[in-house]
Design a protein around this motif. Structure first.
Motif, PDB file in Angstrom:
ATOM      1  N   SER A  50       1.505  -1.221   0.212  1.00  0.00           N
ATOM      2  CA  SER A  50       0.025   0.014  -0.203  1.00  0.00           C
ATOM      3  C   SER A  50       0.872   0.995  -0.417  1.00  0.00           C
ATOM      4  O   SER A  50       0.474   2.218  -0.451  1.00  0.00           O
ATOM      5  N   ASN A  51       1.879   0.913   0.026  1.00  0.00           N
ATOM      6  CA  ASN A  51       3.148   2.017   0.584  1.00  0.00           C
ATOM      7  C   ASN A  51       4.140   2.415  -0.741  1.00  0.00           C
ATOM      8  O   ASN A  51       4.144   3.752  -1.522  1.00  0.00           O
ATOM      9  N   THR A  52       4.320   1.503  -1.788  1.00  0.00           N
ATOM     10  CA  THR A  52       5.154   1.419  -2.412  1.00  0.00           C
ATOM     11  C   THR A  52       4.772   1.809  -4.301  1.00  0.00           C
ATOM     12  O   THR A  52       5.212   1.801  -4.795  1.00  0.00           O
ATOM     13  N   THR A  53       3.653   2.400  -3.703  1.00  0.00           N
ATOM     14  CA  THR A  53       2.714   2.448  -5.422  1.00  0.00           C
ATOM     15  C   THR A  53       3.037   4.368  -5.963  1.00  0.00           C
ATOM     16  O   THR A  53       2.526   4.980  -6.078  1.00  0.00           O
ATOM     17  N   LYS A  54       3.003   4.860  -4.171  1.00  0.00           N
ATOM     18  CA  LYS A  54       3.530   6.278  -3.654  1.00  0.00           C
ATOM     19  C   LYS A  54       4.888   6.581  -3.334  1.00  0.00           C
ATOM     20  O   LYS A  54       5.372   6.330  -3.382  1.00  0.00           O
ATOM     21  N   GLU A  55       5.701   7.977  -3.879  1.00  0.00           N
ATOM     22  CA  GLU A  55       6.646   8.495  -3.572  1.00  0.00           C
ATOM     23  C   GLU A  55       6.275   8.651  -2.657  1.00  0.00           C
ATOM     24  O   GLU A  55       5.533   8.704  -1.446  1.00  0.00           O
ATOM     25  N   ILE A  56       7.644   8.929  -1.583  1.00  0.00           N
ATOM     26  CA  ILE A  56       8.251   8.664  -0.635  1.00  0.00           C
ATOM     27  C   ILE A  56       7.238   9.924   0.504  1.00  0.00           C
ATOM     28  O   ILE A  56       7.122  10.046   1.437  1.00  0.00           O
ATOM     29  N   PRO A  57       7.936  11.118   0.018  1.00  0.00           N
ATOM     30  CA  PRO A  57       6.765  12.166   0.286  1.00  0.00           C
ATOM     31  C   PRO A  57       5.609  12.106   0.847  1.00  0.00           C
ATOM     32  O   PRO A  57       5.185  12.518   1.894  1.00  0.00           O
ATOM     33  N   GLU A  58       5.028  11.304  -0.305  1.00  0.00           N
ATOM     34  CA  GLU A  58       3.419  11.539  -0.267  1.00  0.00           C
ATOM     35  C   GLU A  58       3.066  10.553   0.147  1.00  0.00           C
ATOM     36  O   GLU A  58       2.309  10.218   1.092  1.00  0.00           O
ATOM     37  N   THR A  59       3.801   9.202   0.622  1.00  0.00           N
ATOM     38  CA  THR A  59       3.430   8.302   1.735  1.00  0.00           C
ATOM     39  C   THR A  59       3.603   9.321   3.165  1.00  0.00           C
ATOM     40  O   THR A  59       2.549   8.545   4.143  1.00  0.00           O
ATOM     41  N   PHE A  60       3.905  10.029   3.753  1.00  0.00           N
ATOM     42  CA  PHE A  60       4.183  10.514   4.538  1.00  0.00           C
ATOM     43  C   PHE A  60       2.484  11.262   5.040  1.00  0.00           C
ATOM     44  O   PHE A  60       2.058  11.587   5.772  1.00  0.00           O
ATOM     45  N   VAL A  61       2.856  12.356   3.835  1.00  0.00           N
ATOM     46  CA  VAL A  61       1.971  13.114   3.589  1.00  0.00           C
ATOM     47  C   VAL A  61       0.288  12.296   4.214  1.00  0.00           C
ATOM     48  O   VAL A  61      -0.459  12.518   4.697  1.00  0.00           O
ATOM     49  N   THR A  62       0.078  11.374   3.745  1.00  0.00           N
ATOM     50  CA  THR A  62      -1.157  10.363   3.613  1.00  0.00           C
ATOM     51  C   THR A  62      -1.069   9.922   4.784  1.00  0.00           C
ATOM     52  O   THR A  62      -2.555   9.844   5.691  1.00  0.00           O
ATOM     53  N   HIS A  63      -0.304   9.266   5.469  1.00  0.00           N
ATOM     54  CA  HIS A  63      -0.530   8.862   6.590  1.00  0.00           C
ATOM     55  C   HIS A  63      -0.822  10.112   7.390  1.00  0.00           C
ATOM     56  O   HIS A  63      -1.486   9.898   8.369  1.00  0.00           O
TER      57      HIS A  63
END
Length: 255
Positions: free
Chosen positions: A183-196
């Motif tokens: 669920s996290n590998t499909t996003k860019e790293i900064p976007e992953t933090f923002v999503t959570h």
């Protein structure tokens, strides 16, 4: 003049490193490029450079250090005592990705609680009325935005007074997410933090603002050691408060 020369040399060196990094990444697979980006995050290499202080549980034995290296580089778990299959299911391989999400053994909760307890202990030294897992006030008849958790008995990880301002009550909730989860590998790293961070705010922000009359900040961290922007701001402010109280320099505390 000397400081200007040092600054110029620093910019040249940084540009050289960036060029080398781009060259290396261009020859890597997509998954390896992502892993390299994760390792390059601020804080991701801290366990390799910090002092092995036993009182802070920074001292690792041989197997623990090997496991930490395996997590860092997404390598197979090694060791004579490591089974090939996870205890949660005979069909589940004991990979790094699975180990970081498996609920068996309580390690997912443990990594969360370690961060929660450490931050709370540091806040207690400079703030007032610091509490672990405080119950939130009932929402009553208030109509809160969709997605807000309104059930009675809801709790957040930490509350304290005097963090952002003198008497305001601040609430914090920790999340440590697995960067290798699908669920996290499909996003860019900064976007992953923002999503959570957004998920935490969707659940609790309006309840804290409107019912508790407090301030809510999500503390989002990855299993590779990176932290979200809001967690980073909390760390910087916490170090500043500690440096004011102890007289130690901010630079020494933030390293």
């Amino acid at each position: 003049k000397q400081w200007y020369q040092r600054r110029v040399r620093g910019k040249i060196k940084k540009a050289m490193y960036e060029d080398i990094s781009k060259t290396i990444k261009s020859n890597l697979s997509k998954s390896d490029r992502r892993n390299l980006d994760l390792l390059s995050e601020k804080g991701a290499s801290s366990f390799l450079t910090c002092l092995p202080l036993e009182k802070l549980h920074f001292k690792l034995n041989q197997q623990e250090f090997q496991d930490a290296i395996s997590v860092r580089y997404n390598l197979p778990v090694v060791g004579e005592m490591r089974p090939e299959r996870c205890m949660c299911s005979p069909n589940e391989s004991n990979t790094i990705e699975h180990a970081l999400t498996c609920k068996k053994g309580g390690y997912v909760a443990l990594r969360h609680n370690i961060i929660r307890d450490y931050i709370a202990a540091e806040m207690e030294s400079v703030c007032y009325n610091t509490q672990l897992e405080p119950h939130l006030l009932p929402t009553g008849d208030r109509v809160l935005p969709e997605g807000t958790i309104v059930e009675e008995g809801a709790r957040l990880d930490i509350s304290t007074r005097g963090f952002w301002s003198k008497m305001d009550r601040a609430f914090f909730d920790v999340r440590v997410f697995n960067t290798q989860a699908l669920s996290n590998t499909t996003k860019e790293i900064p976007e992953t933090f923002v999503t959570h961070e957004k998920e935490k705010k969707d659940h609790y922000l309006h309840r804290v603002l409107e019912v508790e009359e407090g301030i809510f900040t999500p503390l989002v961290m990855s299993t590779t050691g990176g932290v979200g922007q809001e967690f980073s701001a909390v760390i910087k402010h916490l170090v500043e408060l500690i440096s004011r109280k102890t007289g130690n320099s901010y630079a020494d505390g933030i390293r």
